[in-house]
Design an enzyme around this catalytic site. Structure first.
Site, PDB file in Angstrom:
ATOM      1  CG  HIS A  67      53.172  26.953  54.539  1.00 16.96           C
ATOM      2  ND1 HIS A  67      52.264  26.545  55.491  1.00 16.96           N
ATOM      3  CD2 HIS A  67      52.997  26.127  53.481  1.00 16.96           C
ATOM      4  CE1 HIS A  67      51.570  25.520  55.025  1.00 16.96           C
ATOM      5  NE2 HIS A  67      52.015  25.244  53.810  1.00 16.96           N
ATOM      6  CD  GLU A  69      53.231  30.847  58.688  1.00 16.21           C
ATOM      7  OE1 GLU A  69      52.221  30.666  59.379  1.00 16.21           O
ATOM      8  OE2 GLU A  69      53.313  30.523  57.480  1.00 16.21           O
ATOM      9  CB  CYS A  97      49.649  25.124  59.070  1.00 20.45           C
ATOM     10  SG  CYS A  97      51.362  24.903  58.516  1.00 20.45           S
ATOM     11  CB  CYS A 100      54.056  27.398  60.012  1.00 17.18           C
ATOM     12  SG  CYS A 100      54.168  27.355  58.203  1.00 17.18           S
TER      13      CYS A 100
END
Length: 168
Positions: A67, A69, A97, A100
């Site tokens: 992801h 992040e 999410c 993260c």
């Protein structure tokens, strides 16, 4: 000038700073979009300098943890030679999410700024708020809705185009 005018000016200045860095995160999201990835981007800022950049790379790398992040956190940690990202701010186009959010808390990022909420997985206030969970020993302040329309439009346009693609 009254105190309230000074406070308003300070708030406007901070808004401009947050918008500046969010535009950097949006630029990262566009890199993901060019690869056919969901357009989510992130930057980590330390003392006015970007030390970590990331964009969604799940499909490209076949890595569910890739992801925006997570990529940015890994890069920032290398730059600082530390897993603690103290005195940093994370800017991300989509609300983090659970994974993260956990990584943000674990890396001790004191401020997370996101563009648009994630109604399906948002853990910075939408479904729950893992970033400001008082039972954790570390928390990060959350600012939401910076350049929300632009961040949301990136995702809306991407998924609209995806639905319009003919099936193979």
């Amino acid at each position: 000038m009254s105190l309230s005018n000074l406070e308003n000016e300070a708030l406007e200045d901070m808004q401009a700073v947050h918008e500046f860095w969010m535009r950097q995160a949006i630029a990262e999201a566009r890199k993901a979009e060019e690869l056919g990835e969901v357009p989510i981007g992130a930057v980590i800022v330390h003392h006015g300098e970007v030390i970590g950049r990331g964009y969604n790379l799940r499909e490209t790398t076949m890595d569910s943890t890739a992801h925006a992040e997570m990529v940015a956190i890994r890069e920032a940690s290398k730059v600082l030679s530390s897993w603690r990202l103290l005195d940093c701010q994370l800017y991300v186009t989509l609300e983090p999410c659970p994974m993260c959010a956990g990584a943000i808390v674990q890396s001790r990022v004191p401020l997370t700024v996101y563009g648009t909420p994630d109604p399906k997985a948002g853990c910075a206030g939408t479904l729950m708020n893992l970033l400001e969970e008082p039972r954790f020993n570390h928390r990060t302040e959350v600012i939401q809705g910076i350049l929300q329309e632009e961040c949301a439009e990136l995702l809306t346009t991407f998924f609209r185009r995806l639905r319009q693609k003919p099936a193979n």
